[in-house]
Design a protein around this motif. Structure first.
Motif, PDB file in Angstrom:
ATOM      1  N   THR A 243       0.804  -1.225   0.000  1.00  0.00           N
ATOM      2  CA  THR A 243       0.000   0.000   0.000  1.00  0.00           C
ATOM      3  C   THR A 243       0.841   1.282   0.000  1.00  0.00           C
ATOM      4  O   THR A 243       0.286   2.381   0.032  1.00  0.00           O
ATOM      5  N   MET A 244       2.163   1.126  -0.020  1.00  0.00           N
ATOM      6  CA  MET A 244       3.003   2.318  -0.031  1.00  0.00           C
ATOM      7  C   MET A 244       2.790   3.111  -1.319  1.00  0.00           C
ATOM      8  O   MET A 244       2.370   2.557  -2.339  1.00  0.00           O
ATOM      9  N   GLU A 245       3.042   4.406  -1.253  1.00  0.00           N
ATOM     10  CA  GLU A 245       2.836   5.264  -2.426  1.00  0.00           C
ATOM     11  C   GLU A 245       4.126   5.451  -3.207  1.00  0.00           C
ATOM     12  O   GLU A 245       5.202   5.624  -2.623  1.00  0.00           O
ATOM     13  N   ILE A 246       4.003   5.387  -4.523  1.00  0.00           N
ATOM     14  CA  ILE A 246       5.115   5.649  -5.429  1.00  0.00           C
ATOM     15  C   ILE A 246       4.688   6.762  -6.374  1.00  0.00           C
ATOM     16  O   ILE A 246       3.708   6.613  -7.112  1.00  0.00           O
ATOM     17  N   GLY A 248       3.163   9.398  -5.633  1.00  0.00           N
ATOM     18  CA  GLY A 248       1.836   9.880  -5.281  1.00  0.00           C
ATOM     19  C   GLY A 248       0.703   8.909  -5.498  1.00  0.00           C
ATOM     20  O   GLY A 248      -0.460   9.216  -5.209  1.00  0.00           O
ATOM     21  N   ALA A 249       0.999   7.712  -6.007  1.00  0.00           N
ATOM     22  CA  ALA A 249      -0.047   6.717  -6.255  1.00  0.00           C
ATOM     23  C   ALA A 249       0.301   5.417  -5.529  1.00  0.00           C
ATOM     24  O   ALA A 249       1.477   5.097  -5.345  1.00  0.00           O
ATOM     25  N   PRO A 250      -0.723   4.650  -5.110  1.00  0.00           N
ATOM     26  CA  PRO A 250      -0.455   3.383  -4.423  1.00  0.00           C
ATOM     27  C   PRO A 250       0.349   2.437  -5.309  1.00  0.00           C
ATOM     28  O   PRO A 250       0.159   2.388  -6.529  1.00  0.00           O
ATOM     29  N   ALA A 251       1.250   1.681  -4.690  1.00  0.00           N
ATOM     30  CA  ALA A 251       2.094   0.751  -5.448  1.00  0.00           C
ATOM     31  C   ALA A 251       1.253  -0.335  -6.107  1.00  0.00           C
ATOM     32  O   ALA A 251       1.543  -0.779  -7.222  1.00  0.00           O
ATOM     33  N   THR A 252       0.186  -0.782  -5.418  1.00  0.00           N
ATOM     34  CA  THR A 252      -0.726  -1.795  -5.978  1.00  0.00           C
ATOM     35  C   THR A 252      -2.152  -1.426  -5.592  1.00  0.00           C
ATOM     36  O   THR A 252      -2.390  -0.511  -4.803  1.00  0.00           O
ATOM     37  N   LYS A 253      -3.108  -2.170  -6.149  1.00  0.00           N
ATOM     38  CA  LYS A 253      -4.520  -1.978  -5.800  1.00  0.00           C
ATOM     39  C   LYS A 253      -5.000  -3.043  -4.824  1.00  0.00           C
ATOM     40  O   LYS A 253      -6.201  -3.152  -4.546  1.00  0.00           O
ATOM     41  N   ILE A 254      -4.078  -3.837  -4.313  1.00  0.00           N
ATOM     42  CA  ILE A 254      -4.423  -4.921  -3.396  1.00  0.00           C
ATOM     43  C   ILE A 254      -4.791  -4.353  -2.025  1.00  0.00           C
ATOM     44  O   ILE A 254      -4.101  -3.497  -1.484  1.00  0.00           O
ATOM     45  N   THR A 255      -5.912  -4.814  -1.481  1.00  0.00           N
ATOM     46  CA  THR A 255      -6.350  -4.383  -0.160  1.00  0.00           C
ATOM     47  C   THR A 255      -6.095  -5.490   0.860  1.00  0.00           C
ATOM     48  O   THR A 255      -5.913  -6.659   0.497  1.00  0.00           O
ATOM     49  N   ARG A 256      -6.085  -5.119   2.128  1.00  0.00           N
ATOM     50  CA  ARG A 256      -5.900  -6.109   3.190  1.00  0.00           C
ATOM     51  C   ARG A 256      -7.023  -7.141   3.151  1.00  0.00           C
ATOM     52  O   ARG A 256      -6.794  -8.337   3.358  1.00  0.00           O
ATOM     53  N   TYR A 257      -8.250  -6.685   2.865  1.00  0.00           N
ATOM     54  CA  TYR A 257      -9.396  -7.601   2.786  1.00  0.00           C
ATOM     55  C   TYR A 257      -9.161  -8.668   1.712  1.00  0.00           C
ATOM     56  O   TYR A 257      -9.435  -9.852   1.919  1.00  0.00           O
ATOM     57  N   GLN A 258      -8.657  -8.248   0.556  1.00  0.00           N
ATOM     58  CA  GLN A 258      -8.412  -9.204  -0.521  1.00  0.00           C
ATOM     59  C   GLN A 258      -7.356 -10.235  -0.125  1.00  0.00           C
ATOM     60  O   GLN A 258      -7.493 -11.423  -0.427  1.00  0.00           O
ATOM     61  N   LEU A 259      -6.324  -9.767   0.557  1.00  0.00           N
ATOM     62  CA  LEU A 259      -5.263 -10.677   0.962  1.00  0.00           C
ATOM     63  C   LEU A 259      -5.756 -11.658   2.018  1.00  0.00           C
ATOM     64  O   LEU A 259      -5.492 -12.862   1.941  1.00  0.00           O
ATOM     65  N   GLU A 260      -6.498 -11.156   3.000  1.00  0.00           N
ATOM     66  CA  GLU A 260      -7.015 -12.027   4.058  1.00  0.00           C
ATOM     67  C   GLU A 260      -8.061 -12.997   3.507  1.00  0.00           C
ATOM     68  O   GLU A 260      -8.246 -14.097   4.041  1.00  0.00           O
ATOM     69  N   SER A 261      -8.749 -12.607   2.425  1.00  0.00           N
ATOM     70  CA  SER A 261      -9.791 -13.466   1.861  1.00  0.00           C
ATOM     71  C   SER A 261      -9.207 -14.749   1.264  1.00  0.00           C
ATOM     72  O   SER A 261      -9.909 -15.757   1.168  1.00  0.00           O
ATOM     73  N   VAL A 262      -7.926 -14.709   0.877  1.00  0.00           N
ATOM     74  CA  VAL A 262      -7.279 -15.924   0.372  1.00  0.00           C
ATOM     75  C   VAL A 262      -7.209 -16.969   1.486  1.00  0.00           C
ATOM     76  O   VAL A 262      -7.504 -18.152   1.269  1.00  0.00           O
TER      77      VAL A 262
END
Length: 286
Positions: A243-246, A248-262
């Motif tokens: 979720t870090m910014e590069i 001015g934009a997020p490095a990825t669109k992955i959310t914590r919810y998506q990761l935990e859903s795996v």
């Protein structure tokens, strides 16, 4: 990897085929360093991967590098021995002269350079995570959860001020201190082996569902376990990076919810009914 070998030049880099019949000796190696020419042995190299193909390729690639370096120096018997050995650590130093003549190797067919899922409680770096120049490190599933500063220092060979002060206290001679600092890696070259995630999942299934299965852990381990030794989850460790910014934009669109859903998806399948409560991961695959 390209080996850079001096050919009576003082300021230019000439990539060559390491199999060429060229006499490479300690004097030549020292000469190019004295003339500020970049030498491959001034760097550490780490090969990281996440799958069987990368595991096998990294081992064969490293063995070829070590063997070719020996061959380029006319050390044919040592080259043969290097092809046969499976030791965790292979020293790149010449036993007679003490000179570094090839890349050292850290890691073998049976062991990674650093133990997986074991981290220093203070830095979150892998336990014992240290890189030396002129060494190749083999690492599967690199959990480098260090802070940006710590990881930068490790990869670029930057000693913290505290370590330099300790070194000054123990090394009185300025020339010796300079040599010790010069022995630190000038940086790290990273070879990152990746594979299509879908192909990787299929490979995992076909490999572990063999009869007999090649790895016994599938009879005991829980594939949905996602906690590390410190009690935290994978998401806790990797989300700050994802979720870090590069610029001015997020490095990825992955959310914590998506990761935990795996993990949630895994738990919805594994031992999901009373009749399956005692089945192993292997029995689920079958």
């Amino acid at each position: 990897l390209i080996l850079i070998v001096p050919q009576n030049r003082s300021s230019s880099n000439t990539p060559i085929n390491p199999c060429d019949n060229i006499n490479i000796n300690a004097t030549a190696t020292t000469a190019i360093r004295q003339n500020n020419v970049v030498h491959p042995h001034d760097y550490s190299i780490i090969i990281v991967h996440y799958h069987k193909t990368g595991y096998v390729l990294s081992r064969f690639l490293t063995k070829e590098v070590v063997t070719l370096e020996y061959e380029a120096r006319g050390l044919h018997e040592r080259a043969k021995k290097a092809k046969m050995t499976n030791e965790y650590y292979i020293s790149g130093y010449d036993e007679d002269t003490g000179e570094q003549i090839i890349f050292s190797r850290v890691g073998s067919w049976n062991r990674n350079a650093f133990d997986a899922r074991r981290h220093d409680r203070k830095t979150n770096c892998p336990t014992g995570f240290s890189l030396e120049k002129s060494a190749i490190y083999l690492q599967e599933s690199p959990d480098f959860f260090c802070s940006d500063e710590d990881l930068t220092n490790k990869l670029l060979g930057i000693l913290p001020d505290g370590e330099i002060l300790k070194m000054k206290e123990t090394v009185a001679d300025d020339n010796l201190l300079h040599n010790k600092l010069e022995d630190e890696t000038k940086g790290t070259k990273i070879i990152h082996l990746v594979r299509n995630p879908f192909d990787m999942a299929l490979s995992n299934y076909f490999y572990h569902s063999q009869d007999p299965t090649p790895e016994i852990w599938v009879h005991a381990d829980n594939p949905c376990q996602n906690h590390y030794a410190d009690g935290e989850t994978l998401a806790y460790h990797v989300m700050p990076t994802l979720t870090m910014e590069i610029d001015g934009a997020p490095a990825t669109k992955i959310t914590r919810y998506q990761l935990e859903s795996v993990t949630s998806m895994c738990r919805s399948i594994f031992r999901s009914s009373p009749e399956m409560s005692n089945l192993t991961f292997y029995e689920h695959l079958m």
